[in-house]
Design a protein around this motif. Structure first.
Motif, PDB file in Angstrom:
ATOM      1  N   TRP A 112      62.836  41.308  36.303  1.00 23.80           N
ATOM      2  CA  TRP A 112      63.257  41.207  37.702  1.00 23.80           C
ATOM      3  C   TRP A 112      64.496  42.056  37.966  1.00 23.80           C
ATOM      4  O   TRP A 112      64.645  42.624  39.048  1.00 23.80           O
ATOM      5  N   ARG A 113      65.380  42.159  36.993  1.00 25.40           N
ATOM      6  CA  ARG A 113      66.604  42.944  37.194  1.00 25.40           C
ATOM      7  C   ARG A 113      66.289  44.413  37.454  1.00 25.40           C
ATOM      8  O   ARG A 113      66.988  45.065  38.233  1.00 25.40           O
ATOM      9  N   ILE A 114      65.238  44.928  36.827  1.00 22.74           N
ATOM     10  CA  ILE A 114      64.915  46.346  37.023  1.00 22.74           C
ATOM     11  C   ILE A 114      63.839  46.553  38.087  1.00 22.74           C
ATOM     12  O   ILE A 114      63.387  47.679  38.307  1.00 22.74           O
ATOM     13  N   GLY A 115      63.410  45.480  38.747  1.00 19.31           N
ATOM     14  CA  GLY A 115      62.450  45.609  39.839  1.00 19.31           C
ATOM     15  C   GLY A 115      61.003  45.643  39.418  1.00 19.31           C
ATOM     16  O   GLY A 115      60.133  45.989  40.225  1.00 19.31           O
ATOM     17  N   ALA A 116      60.717  45.274  38.161  1.00 24.70           N
ATOM     18  CA  ALA A 116      59.331  45.247  37.701  1.00 24.70           C
ATOM     19  C   ALA A 116      58.651  43.946  38.129  1.00 24.70           C
ATOM     20  O   ALA A 116      59.305  42.980  38.532  1.00 24.70           O
ATOM     21  N   VAL A 117      57.330  43.924  38.044  1.00 23.78           N
ATOM     22  CA  VAL A 117      56.519  42.776  38.430  1.00 23.78           C
ATOM     23  C   VAL A 117      56.041  42.085  37.156  1.00 23.78           C
ATOM     24  O   VAL A 117      55.462  42.724  36.271  1.00 23.78           O
ATOM     25  N   VAL A 118      56.260  40.771  37.066  1.00 21.75           N
ATOM     26  CA  VAL A 118      55.859  39.999  35.896  1.00 21.75           C
ATOM     27  C   VAL A 118      54.471  39.411  36.128  1.00 21.75           C
ATOM     28  O   VAL A 118      54.235  38.744  37.143  1.00 21.75           O
ATOM     29  N   SER A 119      53.556  39.643  35.182  1.00 13.64           N
ATOM     30  CA  SER A 119      52.263  38.973  35.214  1.00 13.64           C
ATOM     31  C   SER A 119      52.157  38.115  33.960  1.00 13.64           C
ATOM     32  O   SER A 119      51.770  38.596  32.896  1.00 13.64           O
ATOM     33  N   PRO A 120      52.537  36.821  34.054  1.00 12.89           N
ATOM     34  CA  PRO A 120      52.588  35.969  32.861  1.00 12.89           C
ATOM     35  C   PRO A 120      51.214  35.450  32.463  1.00 12.89           C
ATOM     36  O   PRO A 120      50.403  35.073  33.317  1.00 12.89           O
ATOM     37  N   LEU A 121      50.960  35.418  31.161  1.00 18.28           N
ATOM     38  CA  LEU A 121      49.681  34.968  30.628  1.00 18.28           C
ATOM     39  C   LEU A 121      49.918  33.855  29.619  1.00 18.28           C
ATOM     40  O   LEU A 121      50.855  33.920  28.819  1.00 18.28           O
ATOM     41  N   PRO A 122      49.077  32.833  29.595  1.00 20.60           N
ATOM     42  CA  PRO A 122      49.195  31.789  28.571  1.00 20.60           C
ATOM     43  C   PRO A 122      49.065  32.385  27.170  1.00 20.60           C
ATOM     44  O   PRO A 122      48.308  33.348  26.964  1.00 20.60           O
ATOM     45  N   VAL A 123      49.770  31.803  26.219  1.00 25.19           N
ATOM     46  CA  VAL A 123      49.688  32.335  24.857  1.00 25.19           C
ATOM     47  C   VAL A 123      48.292  32.152  24.272  1.00 25.19           C
ATOM     48  O   VAL A 123      47.910  32.850  23.324  1.00 25.19           O
ATOM     49  N   GLN A 124      47.501  31.236  24.839  1.00 20.25           N
ATOM     50  CA  GLN A 124      46.141  31.036  24.327  1.00 20.25           C
ATOM     51  C   GLN A 124      45.193  32.169  24.699  1.00 20.25           C
ATOM     52  O   GLN A 124      44.101  32.272  24.124  1.00 20.25           O
ATOM     53  N   TYR A 125      45.562  32.997  25.666  1.00 16.05           N
ATOM     54  CA  TYR A 125      44.649  34.044  26.095  1.00 16.05           C
ATOM     55  C   TYR A 125      44.400  35.031  24.952  1.00 16.05           C
ATOM     56  O   TYR A 125      45.320  35.412  24.225  1.00 16.05           O
ATOM     57  N   ARG A 126      43.139  35.474  24.855  1.00 16.13           N
ATOM     58  CA  ARG A 126      42.736  36.406  23.814  1.00 16.13           C
ATOM     59  C   ARG A 126      42.203  37.686  24.451  1.00 16.13           C
ATOM     60  O   ARG A 126      42.498  38.007  25.590  1.00 16.13           O
ATOM     61  N   GLU A 127      41.402  38.406  23.661  1.00 17.79           N
ATOM     62  CA  GLU A 127      40.956  39.733  24.075  1.00 17.79           C
ATOM     63  C   GLU A 127      40.262  39.738  25.432  1.00 17.79           C
ATOM     64  O   GLU A 127      40.528  40.592  26.290  1.00 17.79           O
ATOM     65  N   ARG A 128      39.358  38.778  25.635  1.00 23.08           N
ATOM     66  CA  ARG A 128      38.572  38.776  26.871  1.00 23.08           C
ATOM     67  C   ARG A 128      39.465  38.670  28.103  1.00 23.08           C
ATOM     68  O   ARG A 128      39.373  39.478  29.036  1.00 23.08           O
ATOM     69  N   GLU A 129      40.340  37.657  28.110  1.00 21.22           N
ATOM     70  CA  GLU A 129      41.168  37.427  29.293  1.00 21.22           C
ATOM     71  C   GLU A 129      42.189  38.542  29.495  1.00 21.22           C
ATOM     72  O   GLU A 129      42.427  38.984  30.627  1.00 21.22           O
ATOM     73  N   ILE A 130      42.815  38.996  28.426  1.00 16.19           N
ATOM     74  CA  ILE A 130      43.865  40.013  28.566  1.00 16.19           C
ATOM     75  C   ILE A 130      43.280  41.329  29.069  1.00 16.19           C
ATOM     76  O   ILE A 130      43.860  41.995  29.938  1.00 16.19           O
ATOM     77  N   THR A 131      42.129  41.704  28.545  1.00 15.43           N
ATOM     78  CA  THR A 131      41.500  42.946  28.996  1.00 15.43           C
ATOM     79  C   THR A 131      41.111  42.848  30.463  1.00 15.43           C
ATOM     80  O   THR A 131      41.341  43.779  31.254  1.00 15.43           O
ATOM     81  N   GLU A 132      40.527  41.721  30.864  1.00 15.82           N
ATOM     82  CA  GLU A 132      40.094  41.557  32.252  1.00 15.82           C
ATOM     83  C   GLU A 132      41.283  41.565  33.207  1.00 15.82           C
ATOM     84  O   GLU A 132      41.305  42.314  34.193  1.00 15.82           O
ATOM     85  N   LEU A 133      42.296  40.750  32.927  1.00 16.13           N
ATOM     86  CA  LEU A 133      43.428  40.637  33.846  1.00 16.13           C
ATOM     87  C   LEU A 133      44.299  41.885  33.813  1.00 16.13           C
ATOM     88  O   LEU A 133      44.819  42.317  34.848  1.00 16.13           O
ATOM     89  N   GLY A 134      44.460  42.464  32.617  1.00 14.57           N
ATOM     90  CA  GLY A 134      45.240  43.702  32.517  1.00 14.57           C
ATOM     91  C   GLY A 134      44.612  44.833  33.289  1.00 14.57           C
ATOM     92  O   GLY A 134      45.312  45.682  33.855  1.00 14.57           O
ATOM     93  N   GLY A 135      43.284  44.843  33.351  1.00 18.22           N
ATOM     94  CA  GLY A 135      42.603  45.856  34.147  1.00 18.22           C
ATOM     95  C   GLY A 135      42.746  45.614  35.636  1.00 18.22           C
ATOM     96  O   GLY A 135      42.986  46.545  36.414  1.00 18.22           O
ATOM     97  N   LEU A 136      42.633  44.340  36.056  1.00 17.23           N
ATOM     98  CA  LEU A 136      42.750  44.023  37.470  1.00 17.23           C
ATOM     99  C   LEU A 136      44.142  44.330  38.016  1.00 17.23           C
ATOM    100  O   LEU A 136      44.293  44.812  39.141  1.00 17.23           O
TER     101      LEU A 136
END
Length: 569
Positions: A104-128
């Motif tokens: 937040w200090r540098i003006g970036a946007v945080v997209s927080p993910l649960p630590v349980q997320y694996r390849e499927r979720e991270i790839t899908e959300l990271g792409g979106l």
């Protein structure tokens, strides 16, 4: 893309009303540092060594600020800047707080993910969301999230850099989090040249809804900070409070329930992860926690386990927040009468619902368990400052006609300064707002109480399963299980659990001659690389699924059968 999310006329209107201002996350944090730089502010989970391999730490406001500058400087040095979306996957530790503050200090946007997320979720959300960077840790338990992200980089075309906390050796190409001399000066120069706009996006959280594809929920400084007053006023938080946070800081519960109130009023934030009941109770006693949050089922179970409670000093605890499922009146009364601890009834969402019933406004525990504030009801006053800012209406779910009489179910619709500006990529999605600008929540309530002063929750219009505060979208699991060779039809529903609230049950019609098993279904889904908390934990075999005349599966019947223990086979 992530600048100026709310329209100018809304900003002007809410600013003129005094509901929005020029506050930003970083400005609030800097005010805390200035007010009490050497006061303890942030505490790690007691079991951090086992979780990440690092010793637990206790930090003052000044120490948090120094580490925030150090991480911000590292991010800037690797090209992360204003408007960049950064995936964040960390457990509840001091590093998670520092990561939010640095981004937040540098003006970036945080997209927080649960630590349980694996390849499927991270790839899908990271792409979106087009993650341009990712910040994680070397180890969580027996996993290496940093190594997992390193292996996924080819599937995330926008991803430039991956950063990781931790002392464990990192894969090639992963940037370790370190601090260079002169960080504060370089970051100060950046922030002076790139001042934050309160209408800029600060987070993109994710909501599963009823669909297999999650929706991104962008939020700004303006709406998050307006919403935070709800979770400050209900527990009457001050700088003297000690907040024990067991909820993942990835959505409304963790961010607005604990993190933002702490950021605004000060006090001490004690992190907890993963949920472990003996550790949780020990932290209440050792840290002298004054406020915490917990799922309803856990609070019910604890009341039945006086052996556990009698071994814990609860004298510091004033209030407990609970929600995401209806509260039992007997549970709310039990905590109040036997332990002198008030239960706050929460109903919230990532998009901006914030209905909280607290002991100050509703002293009777049974009313507090059943009802939520009906803001705007004639002749009714509420102590929360959001009560004069939220506009509420109920409408018939089928016709859209207004519902104004008690006892008639209607969809909750809300408008106000805490409501989000719209979904990520919203032009390609159905609008979540009606023609008058009200958020269509999909949640059904009835007007109740003397003079219609309350709302009573009736049902989730959506089929979401909430397991320990984490959302499971049945449609996602049903879509995957449609490819299972032994399954002809499947419906996934939630069933009650005494600790987590709900778990997922797969109700299956087998293919001819097939004999699907829970173990086989779980193995099939694991091969799909989904998060482990989404896996079904019960299997029911049926010859057919109950359907209405137009063929829709009657999930309410399945849930009712499971809740009463009826054998569906």
């Amino acid at each position: 893309m992530h600048r100026g999310l709310h329209p100018a006329d809304r900003v002007a209107d809410y600013t003129a009303r005094g509901w929005w201002g020029d506050e930003t996350m970083d400005a609030l944090f800097r005010a805390r540092v200035t007010a009490a730089p050497d006061r303890e502010a942030l505490v790690d989970p007691a079991n951090k060594q086992a979780l990440t391999g690092q010793a637990p730490r206790r930090l003052t406001w000044r120490q948090i600020d120094t580490e925030t500058d150090g991480l911000a400087d590292l991010l800037l040095a690797h090209g992360v800047g204003p408007g960049d979306v950064v995936g964040l996957q960390l457990p509840n530790t001091v590093e998670l707080v520092i990561a939010y503050l640095a981004l937040w200090r540098i003006g970036a946007v945080v997209s927080p993910l649960p630590v349980q997320y694996r390849e499927r979720e991270i790839t899908e959300l990271g792409g979106l969301a087009a993650f341009s960077a990712f910040l994680t840790t070397a180890r969580v338990g027996d996993r290496s999230p940093a190594a997992e992200i390193a292996a996924l980089r080819g599937g995330l075309p926008a991803l430039r850099t991956v950063f990781a906390f931790g002392d464990t050796p990192l894969p090639d190409g992963i940037v370790p989090v370190t601090t260079a001399p002169g960080a504060a000066d370089r970051v100060a120069a950046h922030t002076a040249a790139h001042p934050a706009d309160p209408n800029d996006c600060v987070t993109i959280c994710w909501t599963s809804g009823t669909e297999s594809t999650p929706k991104g929920v962008p939020r700004t400084h303006l709406d998050w900070l307006a919403m935070s007053w709800a979770t400050i006023d209900a527990p009457r938080l001050t700088g003297d409070d000690v907040l024990l946070n067991p909820f993942p800081m990835v959505n409304m519960a963790g961010i607005n329930g604990m993190f933002l109130p702490w950021l605004r009023v000060g006090g001490v934030l004690v992190q907890h992860h993963p949920f472990d009941l003996p550790t949780f109770l020990a932290q209440i006693q050792a840290e002298k926690a004054t406020y915490t949050v917990a799922p309803p089922a856990l609070l019910t179970m604890l009341l039945a386990r006086e052996d556990l409670l009698s071994a814990t000093d609860l004298s510091s605890l004033r209030l407990i927040g609970s929600g995401s499922a209806p509260l039992a009146p007997s549970m709310v009364r039990g905590w109040q009468e036997r332990h002198g601890i008030g239960i706050i009834n929460f109903f919230g969402s990532n998009e901006g619902i914030a209905l909280l019933t607290d002991p100050h406004d509703v002293p009777d525990p049974e009313e507090r368990a059943l009802y939520f504030p009906h803001f705007g009801a004639p002749g009714t006053r509420w102590s929360s400052r959001i009560s004069g800012q939220v506009s509420i209406r109920l409408v018939d779910p089928d016709t859209g006609a207004p519902v104004t009489e008690p006892g008639i179910p209607g969809e909750l619709r809300i408008k106000g300064p805490m409501v989000f500006p719209g979904y990520l990529g919203g032009a390609a999605l159905p609008s979540p707002f009606d023609d008058d600008g009200y958020l269509k929540t999909g949640d059904v309530f009835v007007i109740a109480g003397e003079g219609g002063r309350y709302l009573r929750y009736v049902d989730r219009a959506k089929d979401l399963i909430i397991r320990g505060g984490m959302n499971i979208a049945p449609a996602e699991l049903e879509g995957l299980l449609a490819g299972h060779p032994d399954i002809a039809e499947v419906s996934v529903v939630g069933y009650p659990d005494p600790v987590l609230g709900e778990k997922a049950c797969a109700v299956v019609v087998p293919r001819a001659g097939a004999h699907p098993s829970l173990e086989g279904i779980v193995a099939f889904l694991r091969d799909c690389k989904i998060a482990s908390y989404k896996l079904p934990e019960h299997l029911e075999i049926r010859t057919e699924l109950p359907r209405n005349p137009v063929g829709k599966v009657l999930k309410r019947e399945l849930r009712a059968d499971l809740s009463t223990g009826k054998d569906l086979r």
